[in-house]
Design a protein around this motif. Structure first.
Motif, short mmCIF file in Angstrom:
data_model
loop_
_atom_site.label_atom_id
_atom_site.label_comp_id
_atom_site.label_asym_id
_atom_site.label_seq_id
_atom_site.Cartn_x
_atom_site.Cartn_y
_atom_site.Cartn_z
N LEU A 127 0.83 -1.21 0.00
CA LEU A 127 0.00 0.00 0.00
C LEU A 127 0.86 1.25 0.00
N HIS A 128 1.85 1.28 0.89
CA HIS A 128 2.71 2.47 1.02
C HIS A 128 3.45 2.75 -0.29
N LEU B 75 1.13 4.06 -3.05
CA LEU B 75 0.85 5.49 -2.83
C LEU B 75 2.04 6.33 -3.27
N ALA C 17 -3.16 1.22 -5.03
CA ALA C 17 -3.27 1.58 -3.61
C ALA C 17 -4.63 1.18 -3.06
N LEU C 18 -5.68 1.43 -3.83
CA LEU C 18 -7.02 1.03 -3.39
C LEU C 18 -7.14 -0.48 -3.25
N MET D 187 -5.34 -1.59 -0.05
CA MET D 187 -6.10 -1.16 1.11
C MET D 187 -7.36 -2.00 1.27
N VAL E 231 -5.06 1.40 9.42
CA VAL E 231 -4.84 1.90 8.05
C VAL E 231 -4.76 3.41 8.05
N LEU F 203 -1.82 6.01 6.77
CA LEU F 203 -2.05 7.08 5.79
C LEU F 203 -1.58 8.43 6.34
N CYS G 104 -6.25 13.34 5.72
CA CYS G 104 -6.16 12.10 6.50
C CYS G 104 -6.78 12.25 7.87
N CYS H 161 -7.10 7.90 0.83
CA CYS H 161 -6.16 7.08 0.07
C CYS H 161 -5.99 7.64 -1.35
#
Length: 444
Positions: A259-260, A263, A271-272, A275, A288, A292, A311, A334
Motif C-alpha cells: 500500500l505504502h 501510494l 493503492a485502493l 487497502m 490503516v 495514511l 487524512c 487514500c
C-alpha cells in the motif's frame, strides 16, 4: 495437522498406506518428488532440492510457504529419495519430551548407520530455547533438520538456527497448478459436477491452497450432484476460502508495504486494491488511517499541505460514522494521497536534523536570541542587539541563529513539485537577501 496431500506429521517412520476410504488429498499424495505440483523451481533438476537429491546428500533446510503447498509431502519424499529414515514431529503438539525422544531415536539410528531426516512442522511455534535445542544435533549430523513454516523465518526463527539451514520458499499454487490438481482428482473420481466457469471459480476460491481445493472437491463428490453447477450455484453450495491474513505477522507487513509503495508511486488503483485487501480481511480501519497519516507527512509533506488535513478529516469521519459508511472517507484519503504531488523533503530533514542535534546537543544558541526575563540575564548579554524582524524592511533581518562555532546547515530542501515549489522560491529569496544584508565578506 495434515499437509497438501494428507500426510500427518505426527506419524513417523512407518510406511504410508492409503485406505480406500481415506480423504481424497491422501489418495492423491505424490509418490515421487517430480509429482509435487507447483514447486518445480525447487524440485526440478536445477532447483535446490533437485540438486541435493541428485548428489545424494541433504543439508538442513527450512521450507517456507503458504498453507496447502506441499511442505510435509516434500519432506517425506526427500527422505525416501536419499534413503534416510523419516522422523516427524509437530511443534503444535510436541514438547521437550517429544524432542528428546526424537533425538534419542536418531542417535540410535546413527549408531546403526542410518541417517535421520527430522521434519518439524510449524517449527516457528517452538520458543527460542527449544529452537536452540536443535543446534547440537544438527551440528554433529545426528539429524538433518527440515522445518516447515508459514511465517517469515527472519522473524520467527533464531538467527543461530537460520545460519545452519537453507531457507527454501514454496510458492502459492497458481491457477495452472491447482487445475492440474483437479485433473488428478477427476482422473481418480470422475468429472466434477461443474460447468467450465464454475470449475474456474472453484480454483479461484482456493486462494492458492491445494489442500483446501481438494477438500472442496471431495465435498462436491460426496453430495452426488446430478446437474452441473454454474458459478452462482457453486457459490451458494460452498463457502469461499477466507484470505490468509495475520494481522500481526508477515501478510500484514507485506500488504501495508505494498500500500505504502503504491501510494508513493502515485498509483491510486493499486493503492485502493491493497487497502481493500487489508480492510476486507479484517484489518482495523484505524490502523490503516494511522499509516495514511504517516504517509502524508513522510512522502508528501509540504508538496501538498492538505494531505495531512485530508487524512485527519478521514479519521474524524470514520470515528463519527463507523463501518461501513466511514470507510468511504478512508478511500477518499487514500485517493488524495495517491494523486498528490510527492516530496520526502520533510522526512529527510527530520532525519538529518535529529542526527545533527544529537551530535551537537550541548551548544548554546547565540546570546542575542536568548530571552532575558531577569536583570542578571540582561547584564550578561542575553537578548542584546536582537533584531526584531517585524520592524525591518521586508520583515526579514537575515540574522544568524546558529550556535557559535557551528556552521549553518541545510536539512530541508524543497522539491520542484506542488506547493513546495513556492516554498523553494521563498527560501531562495531569503538566502539571497541574507547574503545582501551580511555582505560578501561577513561571517555567518
Amino acid at each position: 495437522m495434515t499437509d497438501l496431500f494428507g500426510d500427518d506429521p505426527s506419524q513417523h517412520n512407518t510406511p504410508h498406506t492409503v485406505r480406500e476410504d481415506a480423504p481424497l488429498a491422501d489418495r492423491l499424495r505424490p509418490q515421487m518428488l517430480s509429482e509435487v505440483i507447483g514447486q518445480q523451481h525447487l524440485t526440478g533438476p536445477e532447483g535446490a532440492i533437485g540438486r541435493m537429491v541428485a548428489a545424494g546428500r541433504l543439508s538442513s533446510m527450512i521450507l517456507w510457504g503458504p498453507p496447502g503447498t506441499g511442505k510435509t509431502t516434500t519432506a517425506r519424499l526427500l527422505a525416501d529419495a536419499v534413503g534416510m529414515r523419516f522422523e516427524a514431529i509437530s511443534a503444535v503438539f510436541s514438547g521437550v519430551a517429544d524432542l528428546k525422544k526424537a533425538f534419542a531415536l536418531a542417535d540410535k539410528a546413527a549408531a546403526a548407520g542410518q541417517r535421520t531426516l527430522l521434519f518439524v512442522d510449524e517449527i516457528h511455534r517452538f520458543n527460542r530455547a527449544q529452537q536452540d535445542g536443535f543446534l547440537p544435533f544438527v551440528e554433529r549430523g545426528t539429524v538433518t533438520l527440515v522445518g516447515a513454516t508459514t511465517e517469515n523465518p527472519s522473524f520467527a526463527l533464531n538467527a543461530a538456527l537460520l545460519s545452519r539451514a537453507q531457507v527454501l520458499i514454496l510458492q502459492r499454487l497458481d491457477h495452472d497448478a491447482l487445475g492440474t490438481l483437479l485433473d488428478r482428482a477427476e482422473a481418480l473420481e470422475g468429472p466434477l459436477p461443474l460447468t467450465a466457469d464454475a470449475r474456474d471459480a472453484l480454483i479461484a476460491s482456493a486462494d492458492g491452497d491445494g489442500r483446501f481445493l481438494l477438500n472442496q472437491a471431495e465435498t462436491l463428490y460426496a453430495a452426488k450432484i446430478e446437474a452441473p453447477l454454474d458459478p452462482a450455484a457453486l457459490g451458494t453450495f460452498l463457502q469461499r476460502r477466507v484470505a490468509v491474513y495475520d494481522k500481526d505477522r508477515d501478510g500484514h507487513y507485506n500488504l501495508i508495504s505494498a500500500l505504502h509503495k503504491s501510494l508513493r508511486g502515485s498509483d491510486p488503483q493499486a493503492a485502493l486494491y491493497y487497502m481493500a485487501r487489508m480492510l476486507t480481511a479484517g484489518e482495523e480501519p484505524l490502523y490503516v488511517l494511522r499509516r495514511l497519516v504517516r504517509f502524508a507527512s513522510e512522502d508528501i509533506g509540504l508538496a501538498d499541505p492538505q494531505a495531512l488535513t485530508q487524512c485527519l478529516a478521514a479519521k474524524q469521519a470514520y470515528e463519527f460514522l463507523g463501518s461501513p459508511e466511514g470507510e468511504v472517507a478512508i478511500v477518499q484519503a487514500c485517493l488524495y494521497l495517491a494523486t498528490a504531488p510527492k516530496s520526502n523533503a520533510a522526512y529527510v530533514a527530520q532525519k538529518a536534523s535529529f542526527k545533527n542535534a544529537k551530535e551537537t546537543g550541548s551548544l548554546s544558541p547565540p546570546q542575542n536570541i536568548l530571552n532575558a526575563p531577569t536583570k542578571l540575564m540582561k547584564d550578561i548579554g542575553y537578548g542584546k542587539d536582537y533584531a526584531y524582524d517585524h520592524n525591518l524592511e521586508d520583515g526579514f533581518s537575515g540574522d544568524n541563529y546558529w550556535p557559535e562555532g557551528m556552521e549553518p546547515q541545510t536539512y530541508y530542501e524543497p522539491v520542484e513539485r506542488g506547493f513546495e515549489r513556492k516554498v523553494r522560491e521563498r527560501m531562495e529569496w531569503w538566502d539571497k537577501k541574507r547574503d545582501e544584508l551580511r555582505g560578501p565578506n561577513s561571517a555567518p
